[in-house]
Structures are given as structure tokens and as C-alpha cells.
Design a protein around this motif. Structure first.
Motif, short mmCIF file in Angstrom:
data_model
loop_
_atom_site.label_atom_id
_atom_site.label_comp_id
_atom_site.label_asym_id
_atom_site.label_seq_id
_atom_site.Cartn_x
_atom_site.Cartn_y
_atom_site.Cartn_z
N ASN A 1 8.77 -0.44 8.80
CA ASN A 1 9.38 -0.11 10.09
C ASN A 1 8.30 0.16 11.14
N ASN A 2 7.29 0.94 10.78
CA ASN A 2 6.19 1.23 11.70
C ASN A 2 5.46 -0.04 12.10
N ILE A 3 5.22 -0.91 11.13
CA ILE A 3 4.53 -2.17 11.41
C ILE A 3 5.35 -2.99 12.41
N ALA A 4 6.64 -3.13 12.15
CA ALA A 4 7.49 -3.95 13.01
C ALA A 4 7.58 -3.38 14.43
N LYS A 5 7.62 -2.06 14.55
CA LYS A 5 7.79 -1.43 15.85
C LYS A 5 6.51 -1.37 16.68
N TYR A 6 5.37 -1.12 16.02
CA TYR A 6 4.19 -0.73 16.78
C TYR A 6 2.95 -1.60 16.62
N SER A 7 2.80 -2.31 15.53
CA SER A 7 1.49 -2.88 15.20
C SER A 7 1.09 -4.12 15.99
N LYS A 8 2.06 -4.89 16.45
CA LYS A 8 1.78 -6.17 17.11
C LYS A 8 0.95 -7.10 16.21
N CYS A 9 1.19 -7.03 14.92
CA CYS A 9 0.42 -7.82 13.96
C CYS A 9 1.00 -9.21 13.79
N THR A 10 0.19 -10.07 13.18
CA THR A 10 0.65 -11.42 12.83
C THR A 10 0.73 -11.60 11.32
N GLU A 11 0.16 -10.67 10.57
CA GLU A 11 0.19 -10.74 9.11
C GLU A 11 0.37 -9.36 8.50
N VAL A 12 1.12 -9.31 7.40
CA VAL A 12 1.31 -8.09 6.62
C VAL A 12 1.15 -8.47 5.16
N SER A 13 0.46 -7.62 4.40
CA SER A 13 0.40 -7.84 2.95
C SER A 13 0.89 -6.59 2.24
N ILE A 14 1.62 -6.83 1.16
CA ILE A 14 2.12 -5.75 0.31
C ILE A 14 1.69 -6.08 -1.11
N ILE A 15 0.93 -5.17 -1.69
CA ILE A 15 0.47 -5.36 -3.06
C ILE A 15 0.96 -4.16 -3.89
N PHE A 16 1.74 -4.45 -4.90
CA PHE A 16 2.22 -3.41 -5.81
C PHE A 16 1.67 -3.72 -7.19
N THR A 17 0.97 -2.77 -7.78
CA THR A 17 0.32 -2.96 -9.07
C THR A 17 0.79 -1.89 -10.04
N ILE A 18 1.17 -2.31 -11.23
CA ILE A 18 1.51 -1.37 -12.29
C ILE A 18 0.32 -1.30 -13.23
N CYS A 19 -0.29 -0.14 -13.27
CA CYS A 19 -1.45 0.08 -14.14
C CYS A 19 -1.01 0.89 -15.36
N GLU A 20 -1.94 1.13 -16.24
CA GLU A 20 -1.61 1.86 -17.46
C GLU A 20 -1.12 3.27 -17.18
N THR A 21 -1.73 3.94 -16.21
CA THR A 21 -1.39 5.34 -15.96
C THR A 21 -0.79 5.62 -14.59
N GLU A 22 -0.71 4.58 -13.74
CA GLU A 22 -0.22 4.83 -12.38
C GLU A 22 0.36 3.57 -11.75
N TYR A 23 1.09 3.80 -10.68
CA TYR A 23 1.57 2.72 -9.81
C TYR A 23 0.71 2.75 -8.55
N ARG A 24 0.35 1.57 -8.05
CA ARG A 24 -0.44 1.50 -6.83
C ARG A 24 0.30 0.62 -5.82
N LEU A 25 0.31 1.08 -4.59
CA LEU A 25 0.93 0.33 -3.51
C LEU A 25 -0.06 0.27 -2.36
N GLU A 26 -0.30 -0.93 -1.86
CA GLU A 26 -1.13 -1.09 -0.67
C GLU A 26 -0.35 -1.95 0.32
N ILE A 27 -0.23 -1.44 1.52
CA ILE A 27 0.43 -2.18 2.60
C ILE A 27 -0.56 -2.20 3.76
#
Length: 85
Positions: free
Chosen positions: A9-35
Motif C-alpha cells: 500500500n505504501n509503495i503504491a501510494k508514495y514511492s513513484k516506483c517502476t519496479e517492486v520485488s518481493i522475496i519470501f524465503t523459508i529457512c530452517e529456523t526462520e521466515y524471511r521477507l524482503e520487499i
């Protein structure tokens, strides 16, 4: 899910970006999210709402870590420990 929704929502409203990446990783002991986007970024001292605060609070409630980077756009990195499969 609410963290991802808020970030997008923040990206759509404010960023004026042309690209977005979302990476979700399931590791042995944790979940990782990078946007990240290639938008204009923002000054965290001049934040207008509670979006970043709410994402950080939700992450910490799950005993996770929340990192915000503002350089060549905005990037959030979240790690949440696995407490069940």
C-alpha cells in the motif's frame, strides 16, 4: 500478511516506483521477507502515518526483526522465527 499489505500500500501510494520485488524465503529456523522498490524513498523523520511503525510492531510481536533501508528506493527486511511448521 498485514505487513505485506501495508508495505505494498505504501509503495503504491508514495514511492513513484517502476519496479517492486518481493522475496519470501523459508529457512530452517526462520521466515524471511524482503520487499523493495526503486522509488523515491522517504525521510523516516518526516513520516506521515503509522505504516512503518505498525509493520515494525507486528514483526516484534512475533519476536522477529524489522530492518528498513532507504537508498535507491526503499527496502524492508523482516525475519520471523519459526515456532511451528
Amino acid at each position: 500478511m498485514l505487513i505485506t499489505k501495508e508495505a505494498l500500500n505504501n509503495i503504491a501510494k508514495y514511492s513513484k516506483c517502476t519496479e517492486v520485488s518481493i522475496i519470501f524465503t523459508i529457512c530452517e529456523t526462520e521466515y524471511r521477507l524482503e520487499i523493495k522498490d526503486n522509488g523515491i524513498g522517504f525521510d523516516p523523520e518526516e513520516k506521515k502515518g503509522n505504516g512503518i511503525h505498525n509493520m515494525k510492531k507486528r514483526t516484534e510481536e512475533m519476536h522477529g526483526t524489522f530492518d528498513l533501508f532507504i537508498k535507491n528506493g526503499t527496502s524492508i527486511k523482516i525475519s520471523i522465527p519459526k515456532f511451528r511448521d
